[in-house]
Scaffold this motif. Structure first.
Motif, short mmCIF file in Angstrom:
data_model
loop_
_atom_site.label_atom_id
_atom_site.label_comp_id
_atom_site.label_asym_id
_atom_site.label_seq_id
_atom_site.Cartn_x
_atom_site.Cartn_y
_atom_site.Cartn_z
N GLN A 1 0.66 -1.18 -0.07
CA GLN A 1 -0.03 -0.02 0.03
C GLN A 1 0.89 1.20 0.11
OE1 GLN A 1 -2.22 -1.00 3.46
NE2 GLN A 1 -4.08 -0.99 2.30
N ILE A 2 1.88 1.30 0.94
CA ILE A 2 2.88 2.40 0.88
C ILE A 2 3.51 2.72 -0.59
CG2 ILE A 2 5.05 3.10 1.80
CD1 ILE A 2 4.00 1.61 4.42
N ASP A 3 3.96 1.53 -1.02
CA ASP A 3 4.74 1.68 -2.21
C ASP A 3 3.67 2.14 -3.37
OD1 ASP A 3 6.98 0.85 -1.47
OD2 ASP A 3 6.81 -1.20 -1.96
N ARG A 4 2.74 1.77 -3.50
CA ARG A 4 1.56 2.17 -4.34
C ARG A 4 1.29 3.57 -4.23
NH1 ARG A 4 -4.00 -1.03 -5.15
NH2 ARG A 4 -2.85 -2.39 -6.45
N ILE B 1 3.30 5.75 -2.80
CA ILE B 1 4.38 6.38 -3.33
C ILE B 1 4.55 6.68 -4.98
CG2 ILE B 1 7.03 6.67 -3.33
CD1 ILE B 1 6.91 5.42 -0.56
N GLU B 2 4.17 5.50 -5.39
CA GLU B 2 4.49 5.46 -7.06
C GLU B 2 3.34 6.44 -7.33
OE1 GLU B 2 6.48 4.28 -9.04
OE2 GLU B 2 7.79 3.80 -7.27
N ALA B 3 2.21 6.76 -6.93
CA ALA B 3 0.98 7.48 -7.50
C ALA B 3 1.29 8.92 -7.44
CB ALA B 3 -0.16 7.19 -6.66
N GLN B 4 2.47 9.26 -6.90
CA GLN B 4 2.89 10.88 -6.90
C GLN B 4 3.56 11.40 -8.03
OE1 GLN B 4 1.69 12.38 -3.84
NE2 GLN B 4 0.78 10.43 -3.65
N GLU C 1 11.30 12.23 -3.63
CA GLU C 1 11.39 12.74 -2.05
C GLU C 1 10.80 11.82 -1.08
OE1 GLU C 1 10.58 16.76 -1.89
OE2 GLU C 1 12.40 17.38 -2.83
N LEU C 2 9.51 11.39 -1.13
CA LEU C 2 9.04 10.33 -0.41
C LEU C 2 9.57 9.27 -0.35
CD1 LEU C 2 4.99 10.65 -1.34
CD2 LEU C 2 6.41 11.23 0.87
N ARG C 3 10.19 8.58 -1.40
CA ARG C 3 10.98 7.34 -1.25
C ARG C 3 12.29 7.49 -0.69
NH1 ARG C 3 11.56 6.36 -6.92
NH2 ARG C 3 9.42 5.25 -7.60
N ASP C 4 12.80 8.64 -0.65
CA ASP C 4 14.22 8.93 -0.09
C ASP C 4 13.96 9.05 1.47
OD1 ASP C 4 16.97 9.95 0.56
OD2 ASP C 4 16.06 11.81 0.96
N LEU C 5 12.80 9.81 1.97
CA LEU C 5 12.45 9.87 3.48
C LEU C 5 12.04 8.49 4.12
CD1 LEU C 5 10.59 13.27 3.28
CD2 LEU C 5 12.99 13.04 3.92
N ASP C 6 11.20 7.82 3.18
CA ASP C 6 10.89 6.62 3.56
C ASP C 6 12.07 5.61 3.95
OD1 ASP C 6 8.88 4.26 3.91
OD2 ASP C 6 9.78 3.47 2.24
N VAL D 1 12.75 18.47 0.26
CA VAL D 1 13.73 18.00 1.14
C VAL D 1 14.89 18.79 1.05
CG1 VAL D 1 13.04 15.58 1.28
CG2 VAL D 1 14.55 16.30 -0.49
N LYS D 2 15.07 19.51 -0.12
CA LYS D 2 16.11 20.48 -0.43
C LYS D 2 15.97 21.58 0.74
CE LYS D 2 15.95 19.51 -5.26
NZ LYS D 2 14.88 19.89 -6.28
#
Length: 138
Positions: free
Chosen positions: A6-9, A11-14, A21-26, A121-122
């Motif tokens: 669910q989390i990956d889905r 993130i992928e929808a963004q 950035e979500l992937r990096d923070l995760d 995140v910058k």
């Protein structure tokens, strides 16, 4: 579907930049707390109405309510919003803790009692972000 799926889905929808950035923070959060319980809230209430942005949650604690009720919930949340990203630190007793401890060092972020909002995140000092994660999930 697992919580991770669910989390990956989500993130992928963004959009691409927000997705990265979500992937990096995760990944940063999971590197600091690899055994943290994962949560995914889709932003809908019990009737299916959208009431908030979806949230990725990490860790676990029990939230207590004024009416004496309680429920399990995550300790740290991550969410995309129209203006950027939000990080939630739940269960804080002192609503000034985040701003006093991290506000001046975090960078260009709006810090409230339990929420940190930033465009990218910058805009934030990621070493301070990681310190905050370790503090929240430690």
């Amino acid at each position: 579907m697992t919580v991770r799926e669910q989390i990956d889905r989500y993130i992928e929808a963004q959009p691409p930049a927000k997705r990265a950035e979500l992937r990096d923070l995760d990944q940063r959060i999971l590197t600091i707390a690899p055994a943290a319980q994962l949560w995914f809230l889709d932003g809908r209430d019990e009737t299916g109405k959208v009431v908030t942005n979806p949230n990725i949650g990490y860790g676990a604690e029990t939230l207590s309510y004024a009416d004496g009720g309680s429920r399990p919930f995550y300790k740290l949340g991550l969410s995309a919003n129209t203006a950027g990203l939000s990080v939630y630190v739940m269960g804080l007793k002192d609503k000034t803790y985040l701003s006093q401890t991290y506000g001046a060092r975090l960078g260009k972020a709006k810090v409230t009692g339990y929420c940190i909002k930033f465009r990218s995140v910058k805009d934030v000092d990621l070493a301070v972000f990681e310190e905050l994660v370790a503090d929240a999930l430690g």
